[in-house]
Motif scaffolding. Structure first.
Motif, short mmCIF file in Angstrom:
data_model
loop_
_atom_site.label_atom_id
_atom_site.label_comp_id
_atom_site.label_asym_id
_atom_site.label_seq_id
_atom_site.Cartn_x
_atom_site.Cartn_y
_atom_site.Cartn_z
N GLU A 1 -1.82 -8.66 -7.51
CA GLU A 1 -0.51 -9.25 -7.72
C GLU A 1 0.39 -8.90 -6.55
N PRO A 2 1.07 -9.90 -5.99
CA PRO A 2 1.95 -9.62 -4.85
C PRO A 2 3.00 -8.58 -5.20
N GLY A 3 3.19 -7.64 -4.26
CA GLY A 3 4.25 -6.67 -4.44
C GLY A 3 3.99 -5.64 -5.51
N ALA A 4 2.74 -5.52 -5.98
CA ALA A 4 2.44 -4.56 -7.04
C ALA A 4 2.66 -3.14 -6.53
N VAL A 5 3.23 -2.28 -7.37
CA VAL A 5 3.47 -0.89 -7.01
C VAL A 5 2.16 -0.11 -7.14
N PRO A 6 1.78 0.69 -6.13
CA PRO A 6 0.53 1.44 -6.21
C PRO A 6 0.50 2.34 -7.44
N ASP A 7 -0.63 2.39 -8.10
CA ASP A 7 -0.84 3.20 -9.29
C ASP A 7 -1.47 4.52 -8.86
N PRO A 8 -0.80 5.68 -9.13
CA PRO A 8 -1.38 6.97 -8.71
C PRO A 8 -2.77 7.18 -9.28
N ASP A 9 -2.99 6.78 -10.53
CA ASP A 9 -4.31 6.95 -11.12
C ASP A 9 -5.34 6.09 -10.40
N ALA B 1 -8.08 -8.56 3.15
CA ALA B 1 -7.14 -8.48 4.28
C ALA B 1 -5.79 -7.96 3.82
N GLY B 2 -5.34 -8.46 2.69
CA GLY B 2 -4.05 -8.00 2.18
C GLY B 2 -4.06 -6.54 1.80
N ALA B 3 -5.16 -6.09 1.19
CA ALA B 3 -5.25 -4.67 0.81
C ALA B 3 -5.23 -3.78 2.04
N LEU B 4 -5.91 -4.18 3.09
CA LEU B 4 -5.91 -3.39 4.33
C LEU B 4 -4.53 -3.37 4.96
N ALA B 5 -3.86 -4.53 4.96
CA ALA B 5 -2.51 -4.59 5.52
C ALA B 5 -1.55 -3.71 4.73
N ASP B 6 -1.63 -3.79 3.41
CA ASP B 6 -0.73 -2.99 2.56
C ASP B 6 -0.95 -1.50 2.75
N ALA B 7 -2.20 -1.12 3.09
CA ALA B 7 -2.51 0.30 3.26
C ALA B 7 -2.22 0.79 4.67
N GLY B 8 -1.66 -0.07 5.52
CA GLY B 8 -1.34 0.33 6.88
C GLY B 8 -2.49 0.25 7.85
N ARG B 9 -3.59 -0.40 7.44
CA ARG B 9 -4.75 -0.53 8.32
C ARG B 9 -4.68 -1.90 9.02
N ALA C 1 0.13 -17.05 -0.47
CA ALA C 1 0.49 -16.93 -1.89
C ALA C 1 0.74 -15.49 -2.28
N GLU C 2 0.06 -14.56 -1.60
CA GLU C 2 0.24 -13.14 -1.89
C GLU C 2 1.37 -12.52 -1.07
N GLY C 3 2.05 -13.32 -0.28
CA GLY C 3 3.16 -12.81 0.50
C GLY C 3 2.75 -12.19 1.83
N HIS C 4 1.49 -12.39 2.22
CA HIS C 4 1.01 -11.82 3.48
C HIS C 4 1.15 -12.87 4.59
N PRO D 1 -12.88 -3.64 -6.53
CA PRO D 1 -11.48 -3.96 -6.26
C PRO D 1 -11.14 -3.79 -4.78
N PRO D 2 -10.54 -4.79 -4.15
CA PRO D 2 -10.19 -4.66 -2.72
C PRO D 2 -9.29 -3.46 -2.43
N ASP D 3 -8.45 -3.06 -3.38
CA ASP D 3 -7.54 -1.94 -3.13
C ASP D 3 -8.27 -0.62 -2.93
N ARG D 4 -9.56 -0.56 -3.27
CA ARG D 4 -10.32 0.68 -3.05
C ARG D 4 -10.87 0.79 -1.63
N LEU D 5 -10.88 -0.31 -0.90
CA LEU D 5 -11.52 -0.30 0.41
C LEU D 5 -10.81 0.57 1.45
N PRO D 6 -9.46 0.61 1.49
CA PRO D 6 -8.84 1.52 2.46
C PRO D 6 -9.25 2.97 2.28
#
Length: 440
Positions: free
Chosen positions: A253-261, A339-347, A375-378, A300-305
């Motif tokens: 989801e665009p702009g989702a806040v990172p979940d610590p868990d 690509a979006g997950a990498l960008a969001d993680a600063g990579r 569509a994801e704001g990237h 999940p792409p968010d795990r790749l960074p």
């Protein structure tokens, strides 16, 4: 001591190869895979004393984002023909070509037999367990790649022998019997994960893709200069790699806040994956190691960074680059998510490398990836994708891409072309006018 003077044609082709290598983005490509796997062989080819097979040259062109029929590739084909002609006309050249052709024929037959064996095991009753099926499918893909390369080189070597016979009256010898290539159930991957070689070992790697040299198995030449920091370099019974079109993971989801868990879970998953990868590498199970990297792309792409960071800390940066190479062949939506997950993680560098490697895809898929990124704001990443596209693809290709969504893509493509150069913008504008997508 006899001094060997390199023919001019070979020296010119070697300089062209160096120019091509200079266009490969830092941290990318087959160049790194081959430099790690067979540095002596690659050095000989870049020195001009041996000729790099054209199928490998095509892989380097892909690394650099150069079209297979673009100006650089066409010039390379001309220089390759001249270099092989000069190389083959030296004393003993015909015998060397015949010997190499016999080697390639053995490689082709071996790959053909191996493909049949793996296919029979996949079709066996009862069916193998799921884990074994994944491994067999992976091995079969590499075997088909070996078969395709050996077949391609047989054709090239036979053409060179015939050309030599016409030039020098040499007898080319009987042409090896050629069986049709096994019909692949999916496209074979362009590059394998390199088998680990012990630091002191000097054995020549096996397989058609590494059969470059005419000499023996023990290379003692200088090692290729280190390549950029990292290297490259693809449900049910379907193969599991990215290039095989696995289903995309759920969109972020665009702009989702990172979940610590979720971050903690990603770190745990990355540590477990790297531990497993290190064990597989230590055991020499490179096929299973590559399959593990492909499996990571199914999550999940968010795990790749987190995985990227863990791989680099463990000294496995090459595996991360291989994973990025696989990711470049993901379905459009999943590619955009990664690509979006990498960008969001600063990579940002990883994100840009991924997008550069993806620009050789069909324009329909690139249009989908661009739409998904926007569509994801990237928007920055969408701009990077289009900029890489107009930099390496023909203006006519850009016009075909624009036709997928003229209202949305025409201004974005013109903006990307403007960022490359004024000349590229003019060429694109002309192509758009010809296609009826821009005013006169």
């Amino acid at each position: 001591m006899t001094v060997y003077q390199l023919p001019t044609e070979q020296a010119v082709f070697a300089r062209w190869l160096a120019e091509l290598a200079g266009r490969i983005p830092p941290g990318g490509g087959w160049y790194g895979v081959f430099a790690e796997r067979d540095p002596d062989g690659l050095r000989a080819c870049f020195d001009g004393t041996e000729i790099l097979p054209w199928d490998v040259v095509e892989s380097l062109l892909q690394d650099a984002g150069e079209p297979a029929e673009g100006p650089l590739a066409l010039r390379g084909r001309t220089l390759y023909a001249a270099a092989t002609g000069a190389h083959d006309r030296r004393h003993g050249g015909a015998e060397a070509l015949i010997e190499r052709r016999e080697l390639m024929e053995r490689e082709r037959r071996y790959a053909e037999a191996r493909a049949r064996e793996l296919g029979d095991r996949l079709r066996a009753t009862p069916a193998p367990p799921p884990e074994e099926t994944v491994r067999l499918e992976h091995d079969l893909a590499w075997t088909r790649d070996d078969h395709a390369r050996a077949t391609s080189r047989l054709t090239d070597l036979t053409s060179r022998l015939r050309r030599l016979e016409q030039h020098d009256g040499t007898t080319a010898g009987p042409e090896p019997a050629r069986a049709p290539a096994p019909a692949p159930a999916w496209a074979p991957p362009p590059a394998p994960a390199p088998d680990p070689v012990p630091p002191k070992a000097k054995r020549r790697p096996r397989g058609a893709r590494y059969a470059w040299l005419e000499g023996g198995d023990e290379g003692q030449g200088p090692v290729v200069a280190p390549v950029p920091a990292s290297v490259p370099s693809a449900g049910g019974a379907a193969p599991r790699g990215a290039r095989f079109g696995v289903a995309a993971a759920p969109d972020r989801e665009p702009g989702a806040v990172p979940d610590p868990d979720a971050a903690a879970e990603a770190a745990r998953a990355a540590a477990n994956a790297v531990y497993a990868l290190q064990r597989l590498r230590a055991q020499g199970r490179s096929g299973d190691a590559h399959a593990l990297l492909c499996e990571a792309l199914n999550g999940p792409p968010d795990r790749l960074p987190a995985l990227a960071g863990e791989l680099h800390r463990a000294g496995l940066g090459a595996d991360w680059s291989i994973l990025l190479w696989e990711a470049a062949s993901l379905p459009p939506g999943h590619l955009a998510a990664v690509a979006g997950a990498l960008a969001d993680a600063g990579r940002a560098a990883d994100c840009e490398q991924l997008l550069r490697q993806g620009v050789a895809r069909p324009v329909e898929e690139l249009a989908g990836a661009c739409d998904a990124l926007r569509a994801e704001g990237h928007h920055r990443e969408a701009h990077a994708l289009l900029t890489a596209f107009v930099r390496v693809r023909a203006p006519e290709d850009a016009a075909r891409l624009a036709s997928e969504d003229p209202r949305g893509l025409v201004p974005l493509l013109l903006d990307a072309a403007r960022a490359v150069s004024a000349a590229r913008e003019r060429d694109l504008l002309h192509a758009l006018r010809v296609a009826g997508l821009a005013g006169g």
